[in-house]
Design an enzyme around this catalytic site. Sequence first.
Site, PDB file in Angstrom:
ATOM      1  N   TYR A 282      26.030  -0.384  40.839  1.00 27.49           N
ATOM      2  CA  TYR A 282      26.194   0.129  39.466  1.00 27.49           C
ATOM      3  C   TYR A 282      25.079   1.129  39.188  1.00 27.49           C
ATOM      4  O   TYR A 282      23.913   0.861  39.494  1.00 27.49           O
ATOM      5  CB  TYR A 282      26.122  -1.011  38.443  1.00 27.49           C
ATOM      6  CG  TYR A 282      27.483  -1.356  37.891  1.00 27.49           C
ATOM      7  CD1 TYR A 282      28.269  -0.372  37.297  1.00 27.49           C
ATOM      8  CD2 TYR A 282      27.987  -2.651  37.975  1.00 27.49           C
ATOM      9  CE1 TYR A 282      29.524  -0.671  36.802  1.00 27.49           C
ATOM     10  CE2 TYR A 282      29.244  -2.953  37.478  1.00 27.49           C
ATOM     11  CZ  TYR A 282      30.013  -1.961  36.890  1.00 27.49           C
ATOM     12  OH  TYR A 282      31.253  -2.251  36.403  1.00 27.49           O
TER      13      TYR A 282
ATOM     14  N   THR B  28      39.871  18.518  40.392  1.00 26.39           N
ATOM     15  CA  THR B  28      39.864  17.350  41.259  1.00 26.39           C
ATOM     16  C   THR B  28      39.167  17.751  42.551  1.00 26.39           C
ATOM     17  O   THR B  28      38.933  18.935  42.808  1.00 26.39           O
ATOM     18  CB  THR B  28      41.296  16.868  41.574  1.00 26.39           C
ATOM     19  OG1 THR B  28      42.059  17.986  41.990  1.00 26.39           O
ATOM     20  CG2 THR B  28      41.939  16.225  40.365  1.00 26.39           C
TER      21      THR B  28
END
Length: 414
Positions: A52, A224
């Site tokens: 994280y 993208t």
Amino acid sequence: MPQMLAAQDPEIAAAIASDITRQTDEINLIASENYASSAVLEATGSVLTNKYAEGYPGRRYYAGCENADAVETLAIDRVKALFGVDVANVQPHSGSQANMAAYFATLTHGDRVLGMQLDQGGHLTHGSPVNFSGKLYEFASYGVLREEETIDYDAVAATAREFKPALIVTGATAYPRLIDFARFREIADEVGALLMVDMAHIAGLIAGGAHPSPAPYADLITSTTHKTLRGPRGAIILARQSLARKVNSAVFPNMQGGPMVHAIAAKAVAFAEAATPEFRAYAAAIVANAQALAGALAGGGLRIVSGGTDNHLMLVDVSPRDITGQEAEDMLRGAGIIANKNAIPFDPLPPRVTSGVRLGTPALTSRGMNAGDMDIIAGFILEALDSSGDKGALASIRSRVKSFASGFLVPGVE
Ligand code: DSN
């Protein structure tokens, strides 16, 4: 196939193995797909998925982020150099989320935006009423000229003058011609709008010098990373320095939580690959292959929207064969050729049927196919579209497609 996965979860391992066979045996003409390299796949499948790292390099909300910082800093530096921009955010998980964050960074609820019509080549996030974009903002749209089937820049300017958008969005998912970013800048300046370029489809061509860059003209660029750019599934936002804080806070904490550090690592690998001379040659070959394929299909009696292509894709009007886009997609699939039905400009048929198919060359160019191979592929396509869906005829083409395609390595699975 990975040994651990096969032993622990044979069902998932079997599906992956089956898709390796599918990707090897079929001809992939989906314009938005590609084959990531082994290095990109390795980074995607790395232990960085365990971390994280909310925040940005040097400003995280968790300890233990030193390697995440190194990875994200490399990704940012590489993509800024690749496209020649001031600011990069490499955390968006997808193109739609990048566009959402770009809107959050520059608009408030109800603001006016001018975007390209979905059925003339735009994207859901460019103002479709069924998408968040059309629900949160007031969109007007532009399209293409009926005859030339190229963007109607005069109509863009006229609509912009009347509608007075806060933001103009350009970029497309089904537009085969070069986009004149300088003209869009002129229009945006005239009406005091910001200019956003969604370059998702053509990012690899731009990186490889095969399409003009929007960087000198756009306030914001979204993309993208998995289409022509040939990286992992994910997205980026590039911007002028003045928008840095707004873009970063629009992505985190406004829209996303923890970034996918493994995906950011794979993006960094792809950005380095895209900066090589080999990638430049690849980008040029994508366009040469698209032009060869379009020429061969036109020679076989199909109508190519706008008369050809300048980029990685073409829209093929299959109505001269008295079939629909859906029927064409199904027949091609039966022959081992994967493509998608697509509306053509002013299509009389609904979106689930359509009169066209969209064909793109990024994936098969990654397998090393060249312009001569496009003639062979055009032959397969024409034969399939003339099959009337006959199962025996399609099976015969499919077996020839398989022996042709399996002669070319699929990057990442060799
Ligand atoms: N789904 C993509 C495409 O195929 O063009 C756009 O997001």
